[in-house]
Design a protein around this motif. Structure first.
Motif, PDB file in Angstrom:
ATOM      1  N   ILE A 100     -10.591  22.272   9.387  1.00  0.00           N
ATOM      2  CA  ILE A 100     -10.540  23.622   8.813  1.00  0.00           C
ATOM      3  C   ILE A 100     -11.801  24.393   9.196  1.00  0.00           C
ATOM      4  CG2 ILE A 100     -10.539  24.923   6.647  1.00  0.00           C
ATOM      5  CD1 ILE A 100      -8.892  22.585   5.432  1.00  0.00           C
ATOM      6  N   PHE A 101     -12.958  23.738   9.082  1.00  0.00           N
ATOM      7  CA  PHE A 101     -14.221  24.380   9.447  1.00  0.00           C
ATOM      8  C   PHE A 101     -14.313  24.659  10.949  1.00  0.00           C
ATOM      9  CE2 PHE A 101     -16.368  21.973   5.702  1.00  0.00           C
ATOM     10  CZ  PHE A 101     -15.909  22.940   4.807  1.00  0.00           C
ATOM     11  N   SER A 102     -13.547  23.890  11.769  1.00  0.00           N
ATOM     12  CA  SER A 102     -13.658  24.003  13.228  1.00  0.00           C
ATOM     13  C   SER A 102     -12.864  25.162  13.807  1.00  0.00           C
ATOM     14  CB  SER A 102     -13.174  22.706  13.889  1.00  0.00           C
ATOM     15  OG  SER A 102     -13.925  21.597  13.463  1.00  0.00           O
ATOM     16  N   ALA A 103     -12.007  25.794  13.005  1.00  0.00           N
ATOM     17  CA  ALA A 103     -11.131  26.847  13.516  1.00  0.00           C
ATOM     18  C   ALA A 103     -11.937  28.053  14.005  1.00  0.00           C
ATOM     19  CB  ALA A 103     -10.149  27.280  12.432  1.00  0.00           C
ATOM     20  N   LYS A 104     -11.420  28.682  15.041  1.00  0.00           N
ATOM     21  CA  LYS A 104     -12.095  29.845  15.630  1.00  0.00           C
ATOM     22  C   LYS A 104     -12.096  31.027  14.669  1.00  0.00           C
ATOM     23  CE  LYS A 104     -12.157  32.429  19.990  1.00  0.00           C
ATOM     24  NZ  LYS A 104     -11.489  32.584  21.310  1.00  0.00           N
ATOM     25  N   SER A 105     -11.015  31.173  13.891  1.00  0.00           N
ATOM     26  CA  SER A 105     -10.903  32.266  12.937  1.00  0.00           C
ATOM     27  C   SER A 105      -9.884  31.883  11.871  1.00  0.00           C
ATOM     28  CB  SER A 105     -10.458  33.559  13.626  1.00  0.00           C
ATOM     29  OG  SER A 105      -9.147  33.413  14.132  1.00  0.00           O
ATOM     30  N   GLU A 106      -9.832  32.649  10.791  1.00  0.00           N
ATOM     31  CA  GLU A 106      -8.835  32.382   9.752  1.00  0.00           C
ATOM     32  C   GLU A 106      -7.422  32.593  10.303  1.00  0.00           C
ATOM     33  OE1 GLU A 106      -7.645  33.779   5.197  1.00  0.00           O
ATOM     34  OE2 GLU A 106      -9.438  34.593   6.173  1.00  0.00           O
ATOM     35  N   LYS A 107      -7.260  33.591  11.164  1.00  0.00           N
ATOM     36  CA  LYS A 107      -5.957  33.833  11.785  1.00  0.00           C
ATOM     37  C   LYS A 107      -5.528  32.627  12.622  1.00  0.00           C
ATOM     38  CE  LYS A 107      -3.529  37.122  14.793  1.00  0.00           C
ATOM     39  NZ  LYS A 107      -3.667  38.351  15.626  1.00  0.00           N
ATOM     40  N   THR A 108      -6.469  32.045  13.363  1.00  0.00           N
ATOM     41  CA  THR A 108      -6.177  30.853  14.159  1.00  0.00           C
ATOM     42  C   THR A 108      -5.735  29.701  13.260  1.00  0.00           C
ATOM     43  OG1 THR A 108      -7.783  31.467  15.860  1.00  0.00           O
ATOM     44  CG2 THR A 108      -7.188  29.142  15.722  1.00  0.00           C
ATOM     45  N   LEU A 109      -6.423  29.517  12.142  1.00  0.00           N
ATOM     46  CA  LEU A 109      -6.087  28.451  11.199  1.00  0.00           C
ATOM     47  C   LEU A 109      -4.672  28.632  10.665  1.00  0.00           C
ATOM     48  CD1 LEU A 109      -7.212  25.996   9.552  1.00  0.00           C
ATOM     49  CD2 LEU A 109      -7.826  27.647   7.781  1.00  0.00           C
ATOM     50  N   LYS A 110      -4.339  29.843  10.241  1.00  0.00           N
ATOM     51  CA  LYS A 110      -3.011  30.094   9.672  1.00  0.00           C
ATOM     52  C   LYS A 110      -1.915  29.939  10.723  1.00  0.00           C
ATOM     53  CE  LYS A 110      -4.540  33.091   5.883  1.00  0.00           C
ATOM     54  NZ  LYS A 110      -4.543  34.461   5.314  1.00  0.00           N
ATOM     55  N   ARG A 111      -2.194  30.351  11.952  1.00  0.00           N
ATOM     56  CA  ARG A 111      -1.186  30.192  13.017  1.00  0.00           C
ATOM     57  C   ARG A 111      -0.943  28.725  13.337  1.00  0.00           C
ATOM     58  NH1 ARG A 111      -2.713  33.914  17.986  1.00  0.00           N
ATOM     59  NH2 ARG A 111      -0.779  32.988  18.792  1.00  0.00           N
ATOM     60  N   SER A 112      -2.000  27.920  13.306  1.00  0.00           N
ATOM     61  CA  SER A 112      -1.809  26.476  13.558  1.00  0.00           C
ATOM     62  C   SER A 112      -1.013  25.843  12.430  1.00  0.00           C
ATOM     63  CB  SER A 112      -3.164  25.783  13.728  1.00  0.00           C
ATOM     64  OG  SER A 112      -3.885  25.761  12.516  1.00  0.00           O
ATOM     65  N   PHE A 113      -1.241  26.286  11.173  1.00  0.00           N
ATOM     66  CA  PHE A 113      -0.462  25.760  10.046  1.00  0.00           C
ATOM     67  C   PHE A 113       1.001  26.174  10.140  1.00  0.00           C
ATOM     68  CE2 PHE A 113      -4.384  25.376   7.150  1.00  0.00           C
ATOM     69  CZ  PHE A 113      -4.461  24.015   7.379  1.00  0.00           C
ATOM     70  N   SER A 114       1.255  27.397  10.635  1.00  0.00           N
ATOM     71  CA  SER A 114       2.646  27.847  10.766  1.00  0.00           C
ATOM     72  C   SER A 114       3.400  26.962  11.759  1.00  0.00           C
ATOM     73  CB  SER A 114       2.700  29.312  11.191  1.00  0.00           C
ATOM     74  OG  SER A 114       2.260  29.471  12.533  1.00  0.00           O
ATOM     75  N   ARG A 115       2.713  26.467  12.783  1.00  0.00           N
ATOM     76  CA  ARG A 115       3.337  25.537  13.726  1.00  0.00           C
ATOM     77  C   ARG A 115       3.457  24.142  13.119  1.00  0.00           C
ATOM     78  NH1 ARG A 115       1.418  29.696  16.108  1.00  0.00           N
ATOM     79  NH2 ARG A 115       1.895  30.347  18.239  1.00  0.00           N
ATOM     80  N   MET A 116       2.471  23.750  12.324  1.00  0.00           N
ATOM     81  CA  MET A 116       2.522  22.437  11.673  1.00  0.00           C
ATOM     82  C   MET A 116       3.693  22.335  10.699  1.00  0.00           C
ATOM     83  SD  MET A 116       0.356  20.048  12.479  1.00  0.00           S
ATOM     84  CE  MET A 116       0.317  19.078  10.972  1.00  0.00           C
TER      85      MET A 116
END
Length: 475
Positions: free
Chosen positions: A244-260
């Motif tokens: 979670i801390f490694s994500a480039k941005s909050e948007k990047t984090l949420k997009r990766s979760f949407s794929r997960m």
């Protein structure tokens, strides 16, 4: 994997002088890499090798394995976006740093760190055993268990040492793609050559009707309790939080979760179907024989066509690589807690980042060596202790999650709840105490949460503590 480590090191030679670079990949992981490193963290090789035999033995009752992984995504969404903001705001490297920042309590930080280290050590031991068994089983014993463990652990330590989180994340991407392609080819081959779900359903109706049934009352209660414990416990794994801390941005984090969100169906769902197809493909296997189900099915499919032959080689390479990818993630986070939180926080606060990294790496190598010895010669008493994993790790969740949103949460209540929950879960597990068939970790979590909430509501907190909480979480 070694090549990835060398490539990453050559591109980022300053990596060994920065905690952010080494442990978090410079906080710059993009959507695709972040998605696959979450995927590799959540789905180890055990998912592919271990879940089909369980589905084979239990039948359609084991469909619960799919919601297990859905609950983990839901667990992430409870706190991950907000924790990312806190991590970026305060430049957090480890989850233990959040406890220190939020509560300013040495007791809470050390207890949370020890619980996380225990859970990570336990999980790492499982992966080391799985590596040895996987290599030995997939090669028919040609490569002995011990050689497999030592070889892949050496590879893992070298590329992790060279490239840190970037090496781990990039190898996770390669391993995840290999695993996904191999699993889908195994499913396609199973449907073509073994007849698919209709054939298995007809077979079960005729010979094993109990496998078509639904769970009874206690079974449903056990399902629900496991869903809660795994959903929260797996989401608060320290190596998952570091991603979670490694994500480039909050948007990047949420997009990766949407794929997960799709992966429980595309991974756990697929291997569940493979296990069900195996019931008619290889009927009458004993419990021990069913553990080799994936190998039996893959061997049979590989002999049918050259495409499936190479696909099954890719699958088994992906299985071993997935186990290694889970182990390297755990080791990286274990080292970060030792170096940054315990050594850098309390033993030598003035240490340079380079020295902290070196200490973390060396301690990690020592811990791996100890765990390899435990895996080879496991004493019975140690086995009982290592049964605890989620039961203890889940006890950090009230302080972690509630602390993100509730500024009235008191440090004394958090420590008391975390300690009480740990003691209750440990006692019930080690002495075999059971209540209503609900896992001991959930009873500990219930007590833990009640102490946190009720204790915080009845305690008279100082104005200073309340102001500090408001400043940290901004609520």
């Amino acid at each position: 994997m070694l090549g990835v480590g060398i490539f990453t090191y050559l591109r980022n030679k300053n990596i060994h002088n920065s905690l952010d670079e080494y442990y978090l990949g410079g906080r710059g992981l993009g959507v695709m890499v972040l998605f696959f490193t979450f995927f590799a963290t959540q789905y180890s090789g055990n998912t592919v090798v271990g879940y089909p035999p369980s589905a084979y033995r239990q039948g359609f009752e084991y469909l619960v394995s799919v919601p297990f992984f859905i609950m983990i995504i839901m667990g992430y969404l409870l706190f991950a976006p907000r924790l990312y903001k806190m991590g970026k705001k305060y430049k957090l490297v480890t989850p233990a740093q959040w406890f220190e920042k939020r509560y300013k309590s040495k007791a809470i930080t050390i207890l949370a760190s020890l619980l996380m280290l225990y859970g990570l050590g336990n999980y790492l031991l499982e992966q080391l055993v799985a590596i040895g068994q996987g290599v030995s089983g997939l090669t028919g014993g040609t490569i002995p268990y011990q050689i497999g463990v030592i070889f892949f652990v050496a590879i893992m330590i070298i590329y992790g040492w060279l490239g840190g989180m970037r090496s781990v994340a990039y190898t996770d991407t390669i391993q995840g793609i290999a695993l996904l392609v191999g699993v889908f080819m195994l499913l396609i081959g199973s449907i073509i050559y073994f007849g698919g779900l209709p054939t298995s359903a007809d077979y079960m109706q005729a010979y094993s009707p109990e496998k078509l049934g639904i769970p009874d009352g206690p079974g449903v209660r056990n399902w629900l309790s496991l869903l809660v414990m795994i959903g929260i416990g797996a989401a608060v794994y320290p190596h998952a939080i570091q991603r979670i801390f490694s994500a480039k941005s909050e948007k990047t984090l949420k997009r990766s979760f949407s794929r997960m969100a799709w992966m429980p169906f595309l991974t756990a769902g697929v291997v569940f179907v493979i296990g069900i197809i195996g019931i008619s493909a290889f009927p009458g296997l004993s419990t021990g024989e069913s553990e080799q189900l994936v190998g039996k099915m893959a061997s049979a499919i590989a002999s049918q066509h050259i495409i499936f032959y190479w696909s099954m080689i890719l699958l088994f390479g992906g299985v071993i690589a997935a186990i290694v990818s889970t182990a390297d993630s755990i080791l990286l986070t274990f080292s970060s807690i030792i170096s940054n939180d315990l050594y850098g926080g309390y033993i030598n606060p003035n240490a340079s980042q380079h020295k902290k990294l070196l200490v973390g790496k060396l301690v990690g190598v020592v811990v791996v060596g100890i765990l390899i010895l435990v895996a080879w010669f496991p004493p019975g008493t140690l086995y009982e202790i290592f049964v605890l994993k989620f039961e203890l790790l889940i006890q950090i969740s009230p302080g972690l999650i509630l602390g993100l949103y509730w500024n009235w949460l008191r440090r004394t209540a958090v420590f008391a709840g975390m300690l009480a929950g740990t003691l209750v879960a440990s006692f019930m597990t080690l002495f075999g105490a059971s209540l209503l068939g609900i896992p001991s970790g959930l009873w500990g979590l219930l007590l833990n949460t009640m102490i946190c909430i009720v204790g915080s509501m009845v305690m008279n907190a100082s104005a200073v503590e309340e102001d500090e909480a408001k400043q940290v979480i901004g609520m």
